[in-house]
Write a protein that holds these residues in place. Structure first.
Motif, short mmCIF file in Angstrom:
data_model
loop_
_atom_site.label_atom_id
_atom_site.label_comp_id
_atom_site.label_asym_id
_atom_site.label_seq_id
_atom_site.Cartn_x
_atom_site.Cartn_y
_atom_site.Cartn_z
N ARG A 15 -66.70 -4.55 -69.05
CA ARG A 15 -67.42 -4.30 -67.86
C ARG A 15 -66.79 -3.20 -66.77
NH1 ARG A 15 -68.77 -10.40 -67.48
NH2 ARG A 15 -69.33 -10.64 -69.44
N GLY A 16 -65.68 -3.23 -66.71
CA GLY A 16 -64.83 -2.58 -65.78
C GLY A 16 -64.71 -1.18 -66.03
N ALA A 17 -64.90 -0.71 -67.20
CA ALA A 17 -64.52 0.55 -67.67
C ALA A 17 -65.54 1.60 -67.10
CB ALA A 17 -64.48 0.64 -69.19
N THR A 18 -66.46 1.22 -66.87
CA THR A 18 -67.98 2.20 -66.55
C THR A 18 -67.67 2.08 -64.92
OG1 THR A 18 -69.39 0.55 -66.72
CG2 THR A 18 -69.12 2.14 -68.69
N LEU A 19 -67.27 1.44 -64.31
CA LEU A 19 -67.32 1.21 -62.91
C LEU A 19 -66.49 2.17 -61.94
CD1 LEU A 19 -67.03 -2.72 -62.34
CD2 LEU A 19 -69.12 -1.32 -62.32
N HIS A 20 -66.98 2.41 -60.70
CA HIS A 20 -66.17 3.32 -59.83
C HIS A 20 -64.85 2.37 -59.42
CE1 HIS A 20 -64.92 4.64 -56.00
NE2 HIS A 20 -65.52 5.93 -56.28
N PRO A 21 -63.86 3.04 -59.16
CA PRO A 21 -62.42 2.35 -58.96
C PRO A 21 -62.59 1.24 -58.12
CG PRO A 21 -62.14 4.69 -59.35
CD PRO A 21 -63.63 4.51 -59.37
#
Ligand SMILES: [Zn+2]
Length: 243
Positions: A15-21
């Protein structure tokens, strides 16, 4: 702080791979500190947030960090060994607000949080981002008894405000003092704790998937069963499967 188990680590990575930092940092904290209100996590001063991220990193991957940098003078690659516990053991959390006097101006300041960082990331350019952060950390300002808006503060006062925010929320900027073993050059480097912790957790997730791939191919086991193995047992089967 809970260590992230194999299945949680893969879900986090997925889930984190596509999020803004900035969202990603909060996403990691939500996994590492379950049950804490997401809005409260977003409101944490950035230094406090980074200390929690380092604690999550320590719980999952251990205390020792091996970081790399290049000497700005001669280009030599250097490796630095650090300890999460030493990096995160900064000062106490900053006060919600504190006063500052500079060049005849009286200010009240507050620490910056993830909402502020997210807003500045969308500001367009560095000058706009800086003005936005100044407007957010200055709660009130006055000169000769008159209220002054943040955008009207002289440059020296704005710089003093920025320095005061960095000093009060110390861990927000993790300064490393480095020296080159080849040419002797000394420099300092800022560790982006949130970006660093994500990179390491993502690398660990990818190694886990390689292990799942190898064991599933060798034995036909299901992903969930492989992830439920302890690290020691998984490593032992991997050694047997690839012998
Ligand atoms: Zn050098």
């Amino acid at each position: 702080m809970q260590p992230l188990a194999g299945d949680a680590l893969l879900a986090l990575w997925e889930r984190g791979a596509t999020l803004h930092p900035i969202d990603r940092a909060l996403h990691v904290l939500a996994y590492a500190a379950p049950g804490r209100d997401p809005e409260a996590l977003a409101r944490l001063p950035l230094g406090v947030r980074d200390a929690l991220l380092l604690a999550a990193r320590r719980a999952t991957l251990g205390d020792r960090i091996e970081a790399q940098d290049a000497c700005p003078a001669c280009g030599e690659r250097i490796e630095v060994a650090l300890a999460c516990s030493a990096l995160a053991a900064g000062e106490a959390p900053p006060s919600p607000e504190w006063p500052l006097e500079a060049a005849g101006y009286r200010l009240r300041l507050r620490p910056l949080d993830s909402h502020d960082a997210a807003a500045s990331a969308q500001a367009g350019d560095v000058a706009a981002a800086r003005a936005l952060l100044l407007a957010r950390c200055v709660v009130a300002a006055e000169h000769d008894g008159e209220s002054v808006p943040p955008e009207a503060l002289p440059e020296a006062v704005a710089a003093a405000a920025a320095a005061s925010v960095a000093e009060h929320d110390g861990a927000a900027e993790l300064m490393l003092s480095l020296a080159c073993p080849r040419c002797g050059h000394a420099w300092s480097s800022v560790l982006d704790a949130a970006g660093f912790v994500w990179t390491e957790l993502a690398a660990r997730a990818q190694r886990l998937m390689q292990d799942v791939h190898a064991l599933a191919r060798a034995y036909g086991w299901r992903e969930a069963d492989i992830l439920a193995l302890s690290d020691a047992r998984r490593a032992a089967y991997l050694a047997l499967a690839t012998a």
